[in-house]
Write a protein that holds these residues in place. Structure first.
Motif, PDB file in Angstrom:
ATOM      1  N   VAL A 238       0.860  -1.172   0.000  1.00 35.71           N
ATOM      2  CA  VAL A 238       0.000   0.000   0.000  1.00 35.71           C
ATOM      3  C   VAL A 238       0.902   1.228   0.000  1.00 35.71           C
ATOM      4  O   VAL A 238       1.753   1.383   0.879  1.00 35.71           O
ATOM      5  N   ARG A 239       0.750   2.090  -0.994  1.00 37.24           N
ATOM      6  CA  ARG A 239       1.568   3.297  -1.110  1.00 37.24           C
ATOM      7  C   ARG A 239       0.700   4.502  -1.413  1.00 37.24           C
ATOM      8  O   ARG A 239      -0.408   4.359  -1.945  1.00 37.24           O
ATOM      9  N   LYS A 240       1.243   5.683  -1.129  1.00 35.97           N
ATOM     10  CA  LYS A 240       0.519   6.922  -1.407  1.00 35.97           C
ATOM     11  C   LYS A 240       0.848   7.452  -2.791  1.00 35.97           C
ATOM     12  O   LYS A 240       1.978   7.329  -3.274  1.00 35.97           O
ATOM     13  N   ILE A 241      -0.136   8.087  -3.414  1.00 40.47           N
ATOM     14  CA  ILE A 241       0.049   8.706  -4.723  1.00 40.47           C
ATOM     15  C   ILE A 241       0.696  10.081  -4.536  1.00 40.47           C
ATOM     16  O   ILE A 241       0.210  10.909  -3.765  1.00 40.47           O
ATOM     17  N   LEU A 242       1.810  10.298  -5.256  1.00 37.37           N
ATOM     18  CA  LEU A 242       2.446  11.620  -5.257  1.00 37.37           C
ATOM     19  C   LEU A 242       1.787  12.556  -6.250  1.00 37.37           C
ATOM     20  O   LEU A 242       1.556  13.728  -5.976  1.00 37.37           O
ATOM     21  N   ARG A 243       1.498  12.043  -7.451  1.00 37.19           N
ATOM     22  CA  ARG A 243       0.860  12.864  -8.473  1.00 37.19           C
ATOM     23  C   ARG A 243       0.268  11.965  -9.543  1.00 37.19           C
ATOM     24  O   ARG A 243       0.659  10.804  -9.693  1.00 37.19           O
ATOM     25  N   ALA A 244      -0.682  12.500 -10.284  1.00 35.39           N
ATOM     26  CA  ALA A 244      -1.301  11.802 -11.408  1.00 35.39           C
ATOM     27  C   ALA A 244      -1.300  12.741 -12.597  1.00 35.39           C
ATOM     28  O   ALA A 244      -1.535  13.942 -12.457  1.00 35.39           O
ATOM     29  N   GLN A 245      -1.016  12.225 -13.771  1.00 35.69           N
ATOM     30  CA  GLN A 245      -0.908  13.050 -14.980  1.00 35.69           C
ATOM     31  C   GLN A 245      -1.661  12.377 -16.114  1.00 35.69           C
ATOM     32  O   GLN A 245      -1.376  11.242 -16.467  1.00 35.69           O
ATOM     33  N   GLN A 246      -2.663  13.083 -16.672  1.00 35.05           N
ATOM     34  CA  GLN A 246      -3.396  12.539 -17.809  1.00 35.05           C
ATOM     35  C   GLN A 246      -2.601  12.771 -19.083  1.00 35.05           C
ATOM     36  O   GLN A 246      -2.140  13.868 -19.372  1.00 35.05           O
ATOM     37  N   VAL A 247      -2.418  11.700 -19.862  1.00 36.51           N
ATOM     38  CA  VAL A 247      -1.714  11.760 -21.144  1.00 36.51           C
ATOM     39  C   VAL A 247      -2.632  11.132 -22.178  1.00 36.51           C
ATOM     40  O   VAL A 247      -2.718   9.918 -22.313  1.00 36.51           O
ATOM     41  N   GLY A 248      -3.353  11.990 -22.906  1.00 38.52           N
ATOM     42  CA  GLY A 248      -4.320  11.468 -23.867  1.00 38.52           C
ATOM     43  C   GLY A 248      -5.403  10.683 -23.162  1.00 38.52           C
ATOM     44  O   GLY A 248      -6.052  11.169 -22.239  1.00 38.52           O
ATOM     45  N   SER A 249      -5.615   9.429 -23.562  1.00 38.21           N
ATOM     46  CA  SER A 249      -6.659   8.591 -22.964  1.00 38.21           C
ATOM     47  C   SER A 249      -6.137   7.768 -21.795  1.00 38.21           C
ATOM     48  O   SER A 249      -6.855   6.920 -21.260  1.00 38.21           O
ATOM     49  N   ASN A 250      -4.881   7.999 -21.386  1.00 36.76           N
ATOM     50  CA  ASN A 250      -4.291   7.252 -20.281  1.00 36.76           C
ATOM     51  C   ASN A 250      -3.976   8.174 -19.115  1.00 36.76           C
ATOM     52  O   ASN A 250      -3.887   9.390 -19.260  1.00 36.76           O
ATOM     53  N   LEU A 251      -3.795   7.558 -17.940  1.00 32.53           N
ATOM     54  CA  LEU A 251      -3.484   8.293 -16.723  1.00 32.53           C
ATOM     55  C   LEU A 251      -2.235   7.669 -16.107  1.00 32.53           C
ATOM     56  O   LEU A 251      -2.225   6.477 -15.792  1.00 32.53           O
ATOM     57  N   SER A 252      -1.161   8.452 -15.985  1.00 32.70           N
ATOM     58  CA  SER A 252       0.059   7.992 -15.322  1.00 32.70           C
ATOM     59  C   SER A 252      -0.027   8.359 -13.854  1.00 32.70           C
ATOM     60  O   SER A 252      -0.274   9.522 -13.513  1.00 32.70           O
ATOM     61  N   VAL A 253       0.173   7.378 -12.983  1.00 26.51           N
ATOM     62  CA  VAL A 253       0.045   7.564 -11.537  1.00 26.51           C
ATOM     63  C   VAL A 253       1.405   7.263 -10.904  1.00 26.51           C
ATOM     64  O   VAL A 253       1.956   6.163 -11.094  1.00 26.51           O
ATOM     65  N   PHE A 254       1.959   8.213 -10.158  1.00 28.40           N
ATOM     66  CA  PHE A 254       3.276   8.060  -9.556  1.00 28.40           C
ATOM     67  C   PHE A 254       3.147   7.974  -8.035  1.00 28.40           C
ATOM     68  O   PHE A 254       2.369   8.719  -7.416  1.00 28.40           O
ATOM     69  N   LEU A 255       3.921   7.059  -7.441  1.00 31.70           N
ATOM     70  CA  LEU A 255       3.787   6.711  -6.030  1.00 31.70           C
ATOM     71  C   LEU A 255       5.038   7.077  -5.242  1.00 31.70           C
ATOM     72  O   LEU A 255       6.114   7.283  -5.798  1.00 31.70           O
ATOM     73  N   GLU A 256       4.884   7.096  -3.914  1.00 31.96           N
ATOM     74  CA  GLU A 256       6.038   7.217  -3.040  1.00 31.96           C
ATOM     75  C   GLU A 256       6.889   5.948  -3.132  1.00 31.96           C
ATOM     76  O   GLU A 256       6.405   4.878  -3.501  1.00 31.96           O
ATOM     77  N   GLY A 257       8.157   6.083  -2.751  1.00 29.55           N
ATOM     78  CA  GLY A 257       8.992   4.898  -2.626  1.00 29.55           C
ATOM     79  C   GLY A 257       9.747   4.548  -3.880  1.00 29.55           C
ATOM     80  O   GLY A 257       9.764   5.280  -4.866  1.00 29.55           O
ATOM     81  N   SER A 258      10.380   3.394  -3.837  1.00 29.53           N
ATOM     82  CA  SER A 258      11.243   2.956  -4.931  1.00 29.53           C
ATOM     83  C   SER A 258      10.426   2.375  -6.071  1.00 29.53           C
ATOM     84  O   SER A 258       9.210   2.170  -5.966  1.00 29.53           O
ATOM     85  N   ALA A 259      11.118   2.094  -7.186  1.00 26.80           N
ATOM     86  CA  ALA A 259      10.461   1.527  -8.362  1.00 26.80           C
ATOM     87  C   ALA A 259       9.787   0.202  -8.018  1.00 26.80           C
ATOM     88  O   ALA A 259      10.203  -0.518  -7.096  1.00 26.80           O
ATOM     89  N   ILE A 260       8.726  -0.127  -8.732  1.00 22.89           N
ATOM     90  CA  ILE A 260       7.975  -1.353  -8.479  1.00 22.89           C
ATOM     91  C   ILE A 260       8.184  -2.332  -9.622  1.00 22.89           C
ATOM     92  O   ILE A 260       8.613  -1.958 -10.713  1.00 22.89           O
ATOM     93  N   ASN A 261       7.880  -3.579  -9.364  1.00 21.33           N
ATOM     94  CA  ASN A 261       8.176  -4.667 -10.285  1.00 21.33           C
ATOM     95  C   ASN A 261       7.008  -4.917 -11.228  1.00 21.33           C
ATOM     96  O   ASN A 261       5.959  -5.404 -10.809  1.00 21.33           O
ATOM     97  N   GLY A 262       7.207  -4.575 -12.503  1.00 15.06           N
ATOM     98  CA  GLY A 262       6.138  -4.745 -13.477  1.00 15.06           C
ATOM     99  C   GLY A 262       5.752  -6.193 -13.703  1.00 15.06           C
ATOM    100  O   GLY A 262       4.618  -6.493 -14.079  1.00 15.06           O
ATOM    101  N   THR A 263       6.678  -7.113 -13.481  1.00 15.67           N
ATOM    102  CA  THR A 263       6.361  -8.535 -13.620  1.00 15.67           C
ATOM    103  C   THR A 263       5.427  -8.994 -12.510  1.00 15.67           C
ATOM    104  O   THR A 263       4.518  -9.802 -12.729  1.00 15.67           O
ATOM    105  N   ALA A 264       5.640  -8.463 -11.308  1.00 14.93           N
ATOM    106  CA  ALA A 264       4.847  -8.895 -10.155  1.00 14.93           C
ATOM    107  C   ALA A 264       3.509  -8.178 -10.058  1.00 14.93           C
ATOM    108  O   ALA A 264       2.498  -8.787  -9.685  1.00 14.93           O
ATOM    109  N   VAL A 265       3.476  -6.873 -10.388  1.00 16.36           N
ATOM    110  CA  VAL A 265       2.255  -6.104 -10.130  1.00 16.36           C
ATOM    111  C   VAL A 265       1.648  -5.492 -11.388  1.00 16.36           C
ATOM    112  O   VAL A 265       0.626  -4.815 -11.316  1.00 16.36           O
ATOM    113  N   GLY A 266       2.279  -5.707 -12.559  1.00 14.19           N
ATOM    114  CA  GLY A 266       1.780  -5.115 -13.791  1.00 14.19           C
ATOM    115  C   GLY A 266       0.655  -5.907 -14.425  1.00 14.19           C
ATOM    116  O   GLY A 266       0.124  -6.869 -13.848  1.00 14.19           O
TER     117      GLY A 266
END
Length: 690
Positions: free
Chosen positions: A302-330
Motif C-alpha cells: 500500500v503506497r501513497k500517490i504523489l501525483r497523477a498526470q493525464q496523457v491522452g486517454s491514459n493516466l500515469s500515476v506516480f507513487l512514493e517509494g522505490s520503483a515497483i516490479n512490473g512482472t509482479a504487479v503489472g
C-alpha cells in the motif's frame, strides 16, 4: 534567413526553475488528548476571488460548473481542500470536491450546480467554514515526545536568486544540497530532517539536478535567512517513539486494470525508472487516483500517490517509494485505491461517477512559478555548418560557452532557444544517439542550470535529414518521432529543459508536416508528460502567413487539446521579403510593422484557444526605425502573454548586424529594448493567449 554558418533563423527560450507544482500540500497533525465531549471547530480562512473575466470565467467564477479561482498562497492551499466547506458571498455553504493549482492560482471546485459570477465573484470574498461538532470523549495514551539526534549532516548550497535564498527554496519548503552518495543514501522520501532552527520535518520528494539535489519537506515554506547556508541540514532519528496505533484495515474505494504496454520505459504498464503505473483515464479513475490517495498493488503493498498526470486517454500515476516490479504487479493485474477506516472513506465505486468538471486551465508545466518569462535569446553555435554534417566540433560548429548563459541570466533574460542538428545527435537513422554529441548537449544544459536558465531544445533541420524530406522513403516520419523520443528519454529529468522545439522552420513539406508533428509530439508524451512541446508552422513558420499554411496543423483534436501542453511557434522579420536578411540597408520601417506581421498568427491562436511563441525575431543594428518597431512588437506580445526569443546571440557571429554578440564588442542598440521589456512587470500566469 541564411548566413555562411547558419542556414535559417535561430532563437532559444529559457525560464526559471519551479518545482512547486510537484510539491505536496501542507500537512496538519493534530495531537490526541484525553477530554470529555469537546467542541471541535475548524479555523476560518477568507480570501478574495481572482478578478479575471473571459470566455471561461466571470469575475473569477467558472462559467460552466461550480468553481472559482483564488491565489495559490500557502494558507489557501492548506485551507481550501477537498472535503472542506466554503461559504460564498450569497450565503451558500458548499463542500469542496477538488482543487487544482495552476501557476500562482488555484481552482477550487464545489459540489452542486454552477455559481453566479455576478453574485459571488470578484470583488467578493470566499471563506472556509468550520462546522462545530461534538467529539466523543477520548482516552488517549500519554505520549512521550521523541527526542531527535542527528545521524548525518550536510552543507546547504550557498546560492541566492529570485527562486532561492541561501540554498532554500523561497516558494515552499525545500533545500539544495550536494548530490554526493552519502546524501543520496540519507535524504530519502519519508526520512526526517532537522533544520538549523530545531524544526524536524519529513522529506516528501527528492530530485537530483546535476551535481546538486533538491530535498523537499512537508509543511509551510521555511526561512532561508534562518535555516539556509552556511547552516547545516541534518538527518534526524528518534530515540523514543510513541506506541504505534493499530492500523485500520483498508477498504477498497476503486479498482482499475493496468494498461498492457511494454517498451523501454514501461513493463506491463508499470514505469521502469521509478514508482509509477499507467491506467485508463476514465472519469472514475481520474476522480479516484489522486495525489494523497493510497493505492494497493497486486503484491499487497500500500503506497501513497504523489501525483497523477493525464496523457491522452491514459493516466500515469506516480507513487512514493522505490520503483515497483512490473512482472509482479503489472498487467494483467489490477490496482486499487484504498481508504482506512480512521479517515473519512468514500463509498466504493460500483458504477462510474459523473464526469469530473474539466479544469479551467490545463495542467501546464509551472517552470516559472506562474510567471512565464517573456523575453529571451537564441544562443548560436551548435546549428552552424549545416552543409558539413556531421562536421567537426570546434571547426564547423560549437556549443555556447558557460559565459553566454551567465551573461543573459545577468541581463535578465534567462530564456534560451538552443539550436542543434539531427545529423549530429544521430548520424544514422534508427541508431542510439551519438554519446559525444549528447554529452555536449547535456553540458550546455548543465551550464544553463548553473545560472538558472531554461532551455528550449530546437531541432534546427528545416524538415530535412541529410537533405532528404521527412516523410520520404529515406526518412520516414516514424524515424523523426523516434529520435525525439530518444532525446526526451535522455533529458527528461534535467531541470534546465523548458521544452522541445520539434523542428525549425519547416518548409516545402508536401503537406506532411501536420502528420509528422503529431507523431513526434505524441512520442515525446510517452516519456515526458509535462514540459512544453513547441510546434513550428509550415512556410518557414512565418507569423504573417500562418493562417494560410497551417490550418491542417490542428485538424487532429489531440493537437488542440490544452492538456497536451503544446505551444505553437512562429517566426517574424520585418524586412520586405520576410527573410531576415535585410539586404536593403536604406529600408525604413513603420513603427507598427512588427505588430502587424505577428497579428495574423496571434488572432489564429485566439480563434482556436491555443498558446503561442515567437521563436525568432531580429532587427539590424543599422536601422533605428526597425528597433522602434521591435519596441512596439514586444509590448504587443506581452499584452498577449506570448514569449519570444531574439535572433541572435552567442559565439561565432563576427560582426553580424542582428547579433547581440559581435567580435568587436561594440554597442548593440537592440539590447536596451530587450532588457526594458524583460524587466517590465506583467500579469501573465501561463503562456498565452489561449
Amino acid at each position: 534567413m541564411s548566413t555562411n554558418l547558419f542556414s535559417g533563423a535561430r532563437k532559444a527560450l529559457v525560464a526559471s526553475i519551479a518545482m512547486a507544482a510537484l510539491m505536496g500540500g501542507v500537512t496538519v497533525v493534530t495531537a490526541p488528548y484525553a477530554a470529555a465531549s469537546t467542541a471541535v471547530a475548524a479555523a476560518s480562512v477568507s480570501t478574495k476571488v481572482n478578478a479575471f473575466t473571459n470566455t471561461d470565467w466571470l469575475n473569477g467564477v467558472w462559467r460552466t460548473g461550480a468553481g472559482f479561482s483564488i491565489p495559490a498562497s500557502a494558507a489557501n492551499q492548506a485551507a481550501f481542500k477537498a472535503g472542506a466547506s466554503v461559504k460564498l458571498a450569497d450565503g451558500q455553504v458548499r463542500k469542496i470536491s477538488r482543487q487544482q493549482i495552476v501557476g500562482s492560482n488555484m481552482s477550487v471546485f464545489l459540489e452542486g450546480a454552477k455559481l453566479d459570477g455576478n453574485k459571488v465573484g470578484a470583488p467578493q470574498m470566499v471563506s472556509t467554514v468550520g462546522t462545530t461538532a461534538s467529539a466523543p470523549a477520548t482516552s488517549a495514551p500519554t505520549l512521550t515526545a521523541p527526542s531527535t539526534v542527528a545521524s548525518h549532516s550536510t552543507s546547504i548550497n550557498a546560492f541566492t536568486n529570485t527562486d532561492w535564498l541561501n540554498g532554500v527554496w523561497r516558494k515552499s519548503p525545500g533545500f539544495s544540497i550536494p548530490a554526493n552518495d552519502a546524501n543520496k543514501n540519507a535524504f530519502k522520501v519519508g526520512a526526517s530532517v532537522k533544520l538549523a532552527d530545531g524544526q524536524v520535518r519529513k522529506v516528501t520528494q527528492v530530485q537530483v539536478a546535476g551535481a546538486n539535489m533538491s530535498v523537499y519537506l512537508d509543511g509551510a515554506a521555511v526561512n532561508g535567512s534562518v535555516v539556509g547556508a552556511p547552516n547545516k541540514l541534518s538527518l534526524a532519528t528518534t530515540t523514543a517513539t510513541a506506541p504505534a496505533p493499530t492500523a485500520p484495515a483498508p477498504s477498497v474505494v476503486a479498482t482499475s486494470n493496468l494498461n498492457s504496454f511494454t517498451n523501454t520505459e514501461w513493463l506491463n504498464g508499470v514505469y521502469r525508472a521509478s514508482a509509477g503505473f499507467s491506467i485508463q483515464a476514465t472519469s472514475a479513475n481520474i476522480a479516484a487516483f489522486k495525489a494523497g490517495a493510497s493505492v494497493k498493488l497486486a503484491d499487497g503493498q500500500v503506497r501513497k500517490i504523489l501525483r497523477a498526470q493525464q496523457v491522452g486517454s491514459n493516466l500515469s500515476v506516480f507513487l512514493e517509494g522505490s520503483a515497483i516490479n512490473g512482472t509482479a504487479v503489472g498487467y494483467p493485474k489490477t490496482v486499487s485505491v484504498v481508504s482506512a477506516s480512521a479517515t473519512p472513506s468514500a463509498p466504493a465505486v460500483t458504477t462510474p461517477p459523473a464526469a469530473v468538471t474539466p479544469a479551467p486551465a490545463p495542467s501546464a508545466p509551472d517552470t516559472t512559478n506562474g510567471k512565464p518569462l517573456l523575453v529571451g535569446v537564441n544562443l548560436s553555435g551548435a546549428g552552424f555548418g549545416p552543409s558539413v554534417v556531421p562536421g567537426t566540433h570546434g571547426t564547423n560548429y560549437t556549443y555556447p560557452a558557460e559565459s553566454y548563459y551567465k551573461k543573459y541570466a545577468d541581463l535578465g533574460m534567462p530564456l534560451v532557444r538552443l539550436p542543434f542538428l539531427w545529423e549530429r545527435i544521430q548520424p544514422k537513422l534508427g541508431t542510439p544517439l551519438n554519446t559525444v554529441e549528447l554529452g555536449r548537449l547535456k553540458q550546455s544544459l548543465d551550464f544553463a542550470q548553473k545560472h538558472n536558465v531554461k532551455v528550449i531544445l530546437d531541432l534546427h533541420n528545416y524538415y530535412r535529414y541529410f537533405g532528404k524530406l521527412i516523410g520520404s522513403n529515406e526518412v520516414p516520419i516514424s524515424s523523426f518521432a523516434a529520435v525525439w523520443k530518444q532525446i526526451a528519454q535522455e533529458v527528461v529529468n534535467h531541470p534546465a529543459v523548458e521544452g522541445y522545439g520539434l523542428m525549425n522552420e519547416p518548409h516545402s513539406t508536401n503537406g506532411l508536416w501536420p502528420q509528422a508533428a503529431l507523431a513526434a509530439a505524441q512520442a515525446i508524451r510517452t516519456v515526458d508528460a509535462k514540459r512544453w512541446i513547441y510546434v513550428a508552422g509550415d512556410r518557414w513558420s512565418s507569423a504573417f502567413h500562418w493562417p494560410h499554411y497551417n490550418t491542417q496543423l490542428i485538424t487532429n483534436p489531440w493537437m488542440r487539446d490544452p492538456k497536451n501542453n503544446l505551444v505553437y511557434e512562429a517566426h517574424m522579420y520585418v524586412d520586405k521579403d520576410f527573410s531576415g536578411n535585410y539586404f536593403d540597408k536604406t529600408e525604413q520601417f513603420d513603427p507598427m510593422i512588427g505588430v502587424n506581421r505577428v497579428k495574423p498568427f496571434v488572432e489564429w491562436l485566439k480563434q482556436n484557444k491555443l498558446r503561442g511563441y515567437i521563436g525568432e525575431h531580429g532587427v539590424p543594428d543599422f536601422s533605428p526605425s526597425a528597433i522602434v518597431a521591435t519596441d512596439n512588437l514586444m509590448t504587443y506580445l506581452r499584452q498577449n502573454c506570448i514569449p519570444s526569443t531574439y535572433w541572435a546571440a552567442g559565439p561565432w557571429w563576427g560582426e553580424y548586424a542582428l547579433s547581440l554578440d559581435v567580435t568587436s564588442g561594440k554597442h548593440r542598440p537592440q539590447l536596451p529594448v530587450l532588457q526594458k521589456h524583460a524587466k517590465t512587470a506583467h500579469n501573465c500566469t501561463s503562456i498565452g493567449p489561449l
